[in-house]
Motif scaffolding. Sequence first.
Motif, PDB file in Angstrom:
ATOM      1  N   HIS A   1      34.356 -11.395  35.058  1.00 50.01           N
ATOM      2  CA  HIS A   1      34.295  -9.645  34.025  1.00 50.01           C
ATOM      3  C   HIS A   1      34.200  -8.415  33.860  1.00 50.01           C
ATOM      4  CE1 HIS A   1      29.867 -12.231  35.304  1.00 50.01           C
ATOM      5  NE2 HIS A   1      30.622 -12.991  34.023  1.00 50.01           N
ATOM      6  N   ARG A   2      35.174  -8.821  34.039  1.00 54.81           N
ATOM      7  CA  ARG A   2      36.302  -7.361  34.041  1.00 54.81           C
ATOM      8  C   ARG A   2      36.722  -6.701  32.949  1.00 54.81           C
ATOM      9  NH1 ARG A   2      39.731 -11.579  34.993  1.00 54.81           N
ATOM     10  NH2 ARG A   2      41.721 -11.517  34.073  1.00 54.81           N
TER      11      ARG A   2
ATOM     12  N   ALA B   1      33.155 -14.582  28.771  1.00 53.13           N
ATOM     13  CA  ALA B   1      33.010 -15.266  29.844  1.00 53.13           C
ATOM     14  C   ALA B   1      31.703 -16.865  29.576  1.00 53.13           C
ATOM     15  CB  ALA B   1      32.192 -14.888  31.250  1.00 53.13           C
ATOM     16  N   GLN B   2      30.705 -16.128  28.660  1.00 51.81           N
ATOM     17  CA  GLN B   2      29.850 -16.990  27.787  1.00 51.81           C
ATOM     18  C   GLN B   2      30.460 -18.038  26.454  1.00 51.81           C
ATOM     19  OE1 GLN B   2      26.952 -16.213  28.797  1.00 51.81           O
ATOM     20  NE2 GLN B   2      28.121 -14.803  30.445  1.00 51.81           N
ATOM     21  N   GLU B   3      31.404 -17.604  25.749  1.00 54.37           N
ATOM     22  CA  GLU B   3      32.044 -18.458  24.597  1.00 54.37           C
ATOM     23  C   GLU B   3      33.040 -18.942  25.440  1.00 54.37           C
ATOM     24  OE1 GLU B   3      33.842 -15.377  22.919  1.00 54.37           O
ATOM     25  OE2 GLU B   3      32.452 -14.384  21.362  1.00 54.37           O
ATOM     26  N   GLU B   4      33.830 -18.666  26.923  1.00 54.12           N
ATOM     27  CA  GLU B   4      34.948 -19.732  27.383  1.00 54.12           C
ATOM     28  C   GLU B   4      33.910 -20.520  27.678  1.00 54.12           C
ATOM     29  OE1 GLU B   4      36.232 -17.676  30.031  1.00 54.12           O
ATOM     30  OE2 GLU B   4      37.768 -16.678  29.312  1.00 54.12           O
ATOM     31  N   VAL B   5      32.678 -20.986  28.160  1.00 52.51           N
ATOM     32  CA  VAL B   5      32.251 -22.558  28.671  1.00 52.51           C
ATOM     33  C   VAL B   5      31.299 -23.254  27.224  1.00 52.51           C
ATOM     34  CG1 VAL B   5      31.769 -21.826  30.791  1.00 52.51           C
ATOM     35  CG2 VAL B   5      30.132 -21.332  28.460  1.00 52.51           C
TER      36      VAL B   5
ATOM     37  N   GLY C   1      20.985 -20.428  31.970  1.00 53.06           N
ATOM     38  CA  GLY C   1      21.400 -19.542  31.003  1.00 53.06           C
ATOM     39  C   GLY C   1      21.137 -20.510  29.712  1.00 53.06           C
ATOM     40  N   ILE C   2      21.107 -21.993  29.743  1.00 50.43           N
ATOM     41  CA  ILE C   2      20.682 -22.702  28.403  1.00 50.43           C
ATOM     42  C   ILE C   2      19.469 -22.260  28.235  1.00 50.43           C
ATOM     43  CG2 ILE C   2      20.530 -24.566  29.898  1.00 50.43           C
ATOM     44  CD1 ILE C   2      22.553 -25.897  27.526  1.00 50.43           C
TER      45      ILE C   2
ATOM     46  N   SER D   1      25.703  -6.570  27.324  1.00 52.43           N
ATOM     47  CA  SER D   1      24.864  -7.580  27.975  1.00 52.43           C
ATOM     48  C   SER D   1      24.259  -7.850  26.292  1.00 52.43           C
ATOM     49  CB  SER D   1      23.944  -7.119  28.969  1.00 52.43           C
ATOM     50  OG  SER D   1      23.739  -5.661  28.183  1.00 52.43           O
ATOM     51  N   PRO D   2      23.966  -6.844  25.246  1.00 54.95           N
ATOM     52  CA  PRO D   2      23.833  -6.993  24.106  1.00 54.95           C
ATOM     53  C   PRO D   2      24.285  -8.493  23.938  1.00 54.95           C
ATOM     54  CG  PRO D   2      23.107  -5.205  24.345  1.00 54.95           C
ATOM     55  CD  PRO D   2      24.090  -5.423  24.947  1.00 54.95           C
ATOM     56  N   GLU D   3      25.679  -8.378  23.592  1.00 51.58           N
ATOM     57  CA  GLU D   3      26.439  -8.785  23.189  1.00 51.58           C
ATOM     58  C   GLU D   3      27.120 -10.168  23.573  1.00 51.58           C
ATOM     59  OE1 GLU D   3      27.835  -6.053  23.629  1.00 51.58           O
ATOM     60  OE2 GLU D   3      27.906  -4.947  21.982  1.00 51.58           O
ATOM     61  N   ALA D   4      27.128 -10.493  24.893  1.00 50.94           N
ATOM     62  CA  ALA D   4      27.069 -11.304  26.465  1.00 50.94           C
ATOM     63  C   ALA D   4      25.932 -12.617  26.087  1.00 50.94           C
ATOM     64  CB  ALA D   4      27.060 -10.669  26.977  1.00 50.94           C
TER      65      ALA D   4
END
Length: 282
Positions: free
Chosen positions: A94-95, A101-105, A125-126, A150-153
Amino acid sequence: MSASPSSSAQAAREVLAARLGELRRDAELTGQELALRCGWSPAKSSRIERARTAASDSDIRAWCAACGAEDQAADLVAANRQADQMYVHWKKLHRHGMRRAQEEVVPLYESTRRFRVYCSNVVPGILQTEAYATALLSTIATFQGTPDDSPEAAASRVERSHVVREGGHRFALLLEEAVLRYRIGDAGTMAGQLGYLLAVMALPNVSLGIIPFTAERRVWPLEAFYLFDDHRTSVELLTAAVNVSAPSEIAVYAEAFSQLAEMAVYGSAARALITAAINSLG
């Protein structure tokens, strides 16, 4: 069910360390001689070879060069990176914020046919609403001291949840009753989230079980984990995400999920627990 969730990562590092030791011995070098060629202390060579210290990519390249085995470096660096991916610290992940991180999975979620998810602390999360996810992710960013996007994530997290309604995926989800009561966000956020759980239960590809406070425990409350088919388990610890790929460890989590599922209630009994939690919000 006592396997350490980080043991796969450690096992991978031990295999890599053993290979580096073989290269040193094949080159007929002592640890001190290798250290001298690499420009570091003999203690560092010993720690790397005993898997006490994780080798960096540059360490591996220097080691291979010292042993006259430059042709081995690329494969060993790749193995080292794979081991690193097994145990990923949240602060590192999360640096630059949490949206990436959300998009990578997303590819993992889209390729998984059967999800088995157990959560003892928060709604998985799902199944999170955007408001709930925003509140949760903001809290995480503050605790970790990482950028708060956080809003975008949260928007990305909700977007990746399209797999719940598309693509022929099946979901078996288990929540401890405490998850329904922990306040993430304000009362309105919680009411919306709990209401969404009631709605998603009606989907034919979703099985949602709640383990009541009153259940006689045959398995103690565990850390949250996600089983992606029978190929991977992701375990969520306070400091890191552990990605387990060893079949023996995946089998342990599958057995734990099976036993936890037997303790859960479903259908009308589960809806009653969710409705009671909504009513408690006042």
